[in-house]
Write a protein that holds these residues in place. Sequence first.
Motif, PDB file in Angstrom:
ATOM      1  N   ILE A  21       0.837  -1.205   0.000  1.00 41.71           N
ATOM      2  CA  ILE A  21       0.000   0.000   0.000  1.00 41.71           C
ATOM      3  C   ILE A  21       0.869   1.251   0.000  1.00 41.71           C
ATOM      4  CG2 ILE A  21      -1.632   1.317   1.408  1.00 41.71           C
ATOM      5  CD1 ILE A  21      -2.931  -1.328   2.113  1.00 41.71           C
ATOM      6  N   GLN A  22       1.930   1.232   0.794  1.00 40.72           N
ATOM      7  CA  GLN A  22       2.788   2.419   0.857  1.00 40.72           C
ATOM      8  C   GLN A  22       3.465   2.710  -0.471  1.00 40.72           C
ATOM      9  OE1 GLN A  22       5.431   1.650   4.102  1.00 40.72           O
ATOM     10  NE2 GLN A  22       3.895   2.172   5.643  1.00 40.72           N
ATOM     11  N   LEU A  23       3.804   1.647  -1.211  1.00 42.30           N
ATOM     12  CA  LEU A  23       4.487   1.846  -2.480  1.00 42.30           C
ATOM     13  C   LEU A  23       3.514   1.978  -3.646  1.00 42.30           C
ATOM     14  CD1 LEU A  23       7.323  -0.696  -1.865  1.00 42.30           C
ATOM     15  CD2 LEU A  23       7.627   1.739  -2.093  1.00 42.30           C
ATOM     16  N   GLY A  24       2.223   1.905  -3.346  1.00 40.80           N
ATOM     17  CA  GLY A  24       1.236   2.153  -4.384  1.00 40.80           C
ATOM     18  C   GLY A  24       1.023   1.006  -5.341  1.00 40.80           C
ATOM     19  N   ALA A  25       1.211  -0.238  -4.881  1.00 38.53           N
ATOM     20  CA  ALA A  25       0.997  -1.382  -5.769  1.00 38.53           C
ATOM     21  C   ALA A  25      -0.482  -1.496  -6.138  1.00 38.53           C
ATOM     22  CB  ALA A  25       1.453  -2.669  -5.090  1.00 38.53           C
ATOM     23  N   VAL A  26      -0.755  -2.023  -7.314  1.00 35.82           N
ATOM     24  CA  VAL A  26      -2.138  -2.205  -7.758  1.00 35.82           C
ATOM     25  C   VAL A  26      -2.295  -3.600  -8.359  1.00 35.82           C
ATOM     26  CG1 VAL A  26      -2.619   0.224  -8.219  1.00 35.82           C
ATOM     27  CG2 VAL A  26      -1.622  -1.183 -10.004  1.00 35.82           C
ATOM     28  N   GLY A  27      -3.553  -4.002  -8.472  1.00 39.04           N
ATOM     29  CA  GLY A  27      -3.877  -5.235  -9.193  1.00 39.04           C
ATOM     30  C   GLY A  27      -3.391  -6.490  -8.499  1.00 39.04           C
ATOM     31  N   PRO A  28      -3.046  -7.519  -9.278  1.00 38.03           N
ATOM     32  CA  PRO A  28      -2.613  -8.779  -8.679  1.00 38.03           C
ATOM     33  C   PRO A  28      -1.393  -8.624  -7.760  1.00 38.03           C
ATOM     34  CG  PRO A  28      -3.123  -9.112 -10.970  1.00 38.03           C
ATOM     35  CD  PRO A  28      -3.203  -7.643 -10.732  1.00 38.03           C
ATOM     36  N   THR A  29      -0.559  -7.614  -8.001  1.00 36.90           N
ATOM     37  CA  THR A  29       0.577  -7.392  -7.105  1.00 36.90           C
ATOM     38  C   THR A  29       0.088  -7.022  -5.712  1.00 36.90           C
ATOM     39  OG1 THR A  29       1.647  -6.486  -9.042  1.00 36.90           O
ATOM     40  CG2 THR A  29       2.799  -6.212  -6.973  1.00 36.90           C
ATOM     41  N   LEU A  30      -0.970  -6.219  -5.650  1.00 42.10           N
ATOM     42  CA  LEU A  30      -1.555  -5.819  -4.366  1.00 42.10           C
ATOM     43  C   LEU A  30      -2.353  -6.979  -3.760  1.00 42.10           C
ATOM     44  CD1 LEU A  30      -2.126  -3.376  -2.453  1.00 42.10           C
ATOM     45  CD2 LEU A  30      -4.065  -2.846  -3.869  1.00 42.10           C
ATOM     46  N   ASP A  86       0.313   8.523   6.915  1.00 42.11           N
ATOM     47  CA  ASP A  86       0.089   7.958   8.238  1.00 42.11           C
ATOM     48  C   ASP A  86      -1.313   7.366   8.382  1.00 42.11           C
ATOM     49  OD1 ASP A  86       2.627   8.607   8.887  1.00 42.11           O
ATOM     50  OD2 ASP A  86       2.126  10.514   9.865  1.00 42.11           O
ATOM     51  N   GLN A  87      -2.271   7.937   7.640  1.00 40.03           N
ATOM     52  CA  GLN A  87      -3.628   7.383   7.702  1.00 40.03           C
ATOM     53  C   GLN A  87      -3.793   6.141   6.842  1.00 40.03           C
ATOM     54  OE1 GLN A  87      -6.784  10.449   7.159  1.00 40.03           O
ATOM     55  NE2 GLN A  87      -5.110  11.884   7.446  1.00 40.03           N
ATOM     56  N   GLY A  88      -2.731   5.762   6.124  1.00 33.11           N
ATOM     57  CA  GLY A  88      -2.812   4.533   5.333  1.00 33.11           C
ATOM     58  C   GLY A  88      -3.322   4.728   3.925  1.00 33.11           C
ATOM     59  N   TYR A  89      -3.309   5.959   3.430  1.00 32.73           N
ATOM     60  CA  TYR A  89      -3.735   6.189   2.048  1.00 32.73           C
ATOM     61  C   TYR A  89      -2.681   5.685   1.085  1.00 32.73           C
ATOM     62  CZ  TYR A  89      -7.832   9.104   2.935  1.00 32.73           C
ATOM     63  OH  TYR A  89      -9.070   9.553   3.292  1.00 32.73           O
ATOM     64  N   ARG A  90      -3.139   5.278  -0.107  1.00 40.67           N
ATOM     65  CA  ARG A  90      -2.245   4.873  -1.176  1.00 40.67           C
ATOM     66  C   ARG A  90      -2.176   6.038  -2.159  1.00 40.67           C
ATOM     67  NH1 ARG A  90      -3.538   2.174  -6.025  1.00 40.67           N
ATOM     68  NH2 ARG A  90      -5.702   2.037  -5.409  1.00 40.67           N
ATOM     69  N   LEU A  91      -0.973   6.399  -2.583  1.00 40.28           N
ATOM     70  CA  LEU A  91      -0.846   7.449  -3.591  1.00 40.28           C
ATOM     71  C   LEU A  91      -1.169   6.820  -4.941  1.00 40.28           C
ATOM     72  CD1 LEU A  91       0.142  10.359  -4.402  1.00 40.28           C
ATOM     73  CD2 LEU A  91       2.305   9.268  -4.918  1.00 40.28           C
ATOM     74  N   GLY A 100       1.088  30.409 -17.678  1.00 39.55           N
ATOM     75  CA  GLY A 100       2.314  30.347 -16.887  1.00 39.55           C
ATOM     76  C   GLY A 100       2.178  29.504 -15.633  1.00 39.55           C
ATOM     77  N   ASN A 101       0.964  29.011 -15.381  1.00 40.17           N
ATOM     78  CA  ASN A 101       0.755  28.148 -14.216  1.00 40.17           C
ATOM     79  C   ASN A 101       0.442  26.729 -14.658  1.00 40.17           C
ATOM     80  OD1 ASN A 101       1.058  30.046 -12.134  1.00 40.17           O
ATOM     81  ND2 ASN A 101      -1.019  30.805 -12.491  1.00 40.17           N
ATOM     82  N   VAL A 102       0.686  25.799 -13.744  1.00 40.02           N
ATOM     83  CA  VAL A 102       0.233  24.431 -13.968  1.00 40.02           C
ATOM     84  C   VAL A 102      -0.652  24.022 -12.800  1.00 40.02           C
ATOM     85  CG1 VAL A 102       2.127  23.564 -15.382  1.00 40.02           C
ATOM     86  CG2 VAL A 102       2.362  23.553 -12.913  1.00 40.02           C
ATOM     87  N   ASP A 103      -1.597  23.135 -13.071  1.00 38.63           N
ATOM     88  CA  ASP A 103      -2.372  22.487 -12.020  1.00 38.63           C
ATOM     89  C   ASP A 103      -1.726  21.144 -11.752  1.00 38.63           C
ATOM     90  OD1 ASP A 103      -4.308  24.175 -11.220  1.00 38.63           O
ATOM     91  OD2 ASP A 103      -5.937  23.282 -12.396  1.00 38.63           O
ATOM     92  N   ILE A 104      -1.389  20.881 -10.482  1.00 37.98           N
ATOM     93  CA  ILE A 104      -0.868  19.562 -10.126  1.00 37.98           C
ATOM     94  C   ILE A 104      -1.901  18.906  -9.215  1.00 37.98           C
ATOM     95  CG2 ILE A 104       1.040  18.305  -9.072  1.00 37.98           C
ATOM     96  CD1 ILE A 104       2.784  20.727  -9.635  1.00 37.98           C
ATOM     97  N   PHE A 105      -2.385  17.748  -9.636  1.00 34.20           N
ATOM     98  CA  PHE A 105      -3.367  17.029  -8.825  1.00 34.20           C
ATOM     99  C   PHE A 105      -2.683  15.892  -8.103  1.00 34.20           C
ATOM    100  CE2 PHE A 105      -5.751  18.830 -12.331  1.00 34.20           C
ATOM    101  CZ  PHE A 105      -6.783  19.453 -11.668  1.00 34.20           C
ATOM    102  N   TYR A 106      -3.044  15.731  -6.830  1.00 34.03           N
ATOM    103  CA  TYR A 106      -2.566  14.586  -6.052  1.00 34.03           C
ATOM    104  C   TYR A 106      -3.771  13.694  -5.811  1.00 34.03           C
ATOM    105  CZ  TYR A 106       1.535  17.476  -5.208  1.00 34.03           C
ATOM    106  OH  TYR A 106       2.644  18.248  -5.383  1.00 34.03           O
ATOM    107  N   HIS A 107      -3.725  12.471  -6.347  1.00 36.55           N
ATOM    108  CA  HIS A 107      -4.853  11.550  -6.174  1.00 36.55           C
ATOM    109  C   HIS A 107      -4.466  10.506  -5.132  1.00 36.55           C
ATOM    110  CE1 HIS A 107      -6.273  13.167 -10.027  1.00 36.55           C
ATOM    111  NE2 HIS A 107      -5.082  12.912 -10.504  1.00 36.55           N
ATOM    112  N   TYR A 108      -5.230  10.448  -4.043  1.00 38.68           N
ATOM    113  CA  TYR A 108      -5.002   9.427  -3.005  1.00 38.68           C
ATOM    114  C   TYR A 108      -6.186   8.487  -2.962  1.00 38.68           C
ATOM    115  CZ  TYR A 108      -1.408  12.598  -1.235  1.00 38.68           C
ATOM    116  OH  TYR A 108      -0.316  13.393  -1.114  1.00 38.68           O
ATOM    117  N   ASP A 109      -5.948   7.288  -2.449  1.00 41.89           N
ATOM    118  CA  ASP A 109      -7.021   6.302  -2.397  1.00 41.89           C
ATOM    119  C   ASP A 109      -6.963   5.559  -1.068  1.00 41.89           C
ATOM    120  OD1 ASP A 109      -8.703   4.100  -4.296  1.00 41.89           O
ATOM    121  OD2 ASP A 109      -7.561   3.267  -2.643  1.00 41.89           O
TER     122      ASP A 109
END
Lengths: 358, 157, 130
Positions: free
Chosen positions: A208-217, C27-32, C43-52
């Motif tokens: 989870i920390q390294l962002g694995a997906v699919g069958p690897t996860l 720390d909450q256990g989110y996956r990037l 001159g600007n960019v939008d950077i989105f951070y998607h967490y799951d």
Amino acid sequence: MSRTIIPFGPQHPVLPEPLHLKLVVEDETIVEAIPALGYVHRGLETLASIRDYNQMVYIVERVCGICSCIHAMCYCQGLETMMNVEVPSRAKYLRVIWSELHRIHSHLLWLGLFADGFGFESLFMQFWKIRERVMDINEATAGNRVVISVNVVGGVRRDLDKTQQRWILDELDKLEKELRQLMKTMLDDYTVKKRTVGVGVLTAEQAIQLGAVGPTLRGSGVAQDARQLGYAAFDELDFEPVTSPEGDSWARSKVRFMETLQSMDIVRQAISRLPDTELAAKVPGKPTGEVVCRVEQPRGELLYYLKGNGSKNMERVRIRTPTFANIPPLLAMLPGAQLADVPIAALTIDPCISCTER
Amino acid sequence: MGLLENWINKGRLKSPWVVHFDCGSCNGCDIEVLACLTPVFDVERFGIINVGNPKHADVLLVTGTVNHRNKKVLKNIYDQMPDPKAVIAIGACGTSGGVFRECYNVVGGVDQVIPVDVYVPGCPAKPDAIIDGVVTALDVVKAKLGLGEMPKVTVID
Amino acid sequence: MPTHSEILNATPIAADAVVAQARSMFDQGYRLVTMSVVDLGDGNVDIFYHYDLNNEMTHFRLTHPKDKPVPSISPVYFAALLVENESRDHFNLQFDGLVLDFNRTLYLDEEITSTISAPFCKISTIQKKD
């Protein structure tokens, strides 16, 4: 002890694709792995500024030939959300059927390559032989073996008639019988297990920390599958994510093997419930707004970020493919492994470099 | 022509060894090249063997577009192959750049970097077409050895 | 209720809060899931951070000048390494504290970086000549 850098790739026997890793080794043990990419980078996301949003369907299919149908499906679903189009339910079921057929052929392909990876060439030939049944289904129903181009924004372009449905079910029964004969060799054989058990271990927390997906996860015991989100008709079909808690190469091959059987079951369910409606809805207007869309590819979760600006060209199409997310876990599982185990560990993330670099 | 040379040429044309290089392909053509080697199409019955080393090979199968990073690798592999050799560009991308020809990192078809003898169109090219391409390439090798005529350009609509 | 495709609803975030936010998500256990970069053309960019987390996604939007370095979250999420290097290639963005900097050679070779400064930016997304 002195360190040596051994290049793994780009032209090497385990994969037809140019996966390149620089392996820092001490004696036979890997200390560090550094990825080197760019051999397949085309930059196809920029084509969104030249091709209109309907033509882009055929471009995104060619991000990766193996899971082409699923790329197009994800892109179309994103645009349908953006443009508020309700897809007819027959189209949803047909999308499930074709995408699951793609998953079956992709997993069989991988199982074959994996067998070749540990030197079991006759098993490789067996898997590829039974895979041809799926390729025949693709060719008979969509006109091409690999890139089948059935998705359009708003629905699908082709239908399955009753004879074809019956024939697909027949072929799947034969395929399942042949596949079950190989199960014992792939998962229980002593020599195969010697090569795969305990190689490339990834714990659930690391995954989870390294962002694995699919069958690897899922091979690390985390039951997460983007199909649970219920895209297309998956919300009306019964299935549970396949997991295996061990986190090693054996667990990942088991997950893929079981998923192949599961996908056959999903295709059967979808054919038995196929509703009778139109194939595609009319798509009014031009896309505006920002959408994030996810589907489950054979290799894991696929994410599209789409931005439309009201013209016929999309402003930005950003594709995050599963292998792109699975490379950091691979880099983490290699240190400590033996050099001879690198092909096995590298194969278990099912690397698709043309996806990764686009 | 000596007896030995005759014998070598016969072997060359009866059992061509191929080396496959993925040069920025989407994998569609790659898996079709691999499918040629597996039981249903089984090119090994014709004596065609896939080898990993370009120095062992007579025929180079290239799939996919050429980009700025892999064109050096492609040139390198081509230079390592012993003469007489034939190059087959597989798929729409290999022949012209295909759908990717306008991408910024794409140089174009394989012929921008190395001479190509046979083009196999299709997106992706079918295994049957690839086998046909290899057989045509053998005629090219034969002509290069001075044993036959160069095959005519055929265009199939 | 998690959905497979959603109209993007991203929380704006300031540049100096990006790393702290990433740390708290970690720390909450989110996956990037990934980061997405879009050129806005001014001159600007939008950077989105998607967490799951358990299939539910959270998005953050950082609007940032193109020529100023962006704080890197790769010390927190190692997985950000590839996507930040990719953004460096595509948009010529600078990242502060990137754990492994390929210096715009992850995908691109000199032929491209010397002629096109940032292939994914609007000003340089041009068709090839021949």
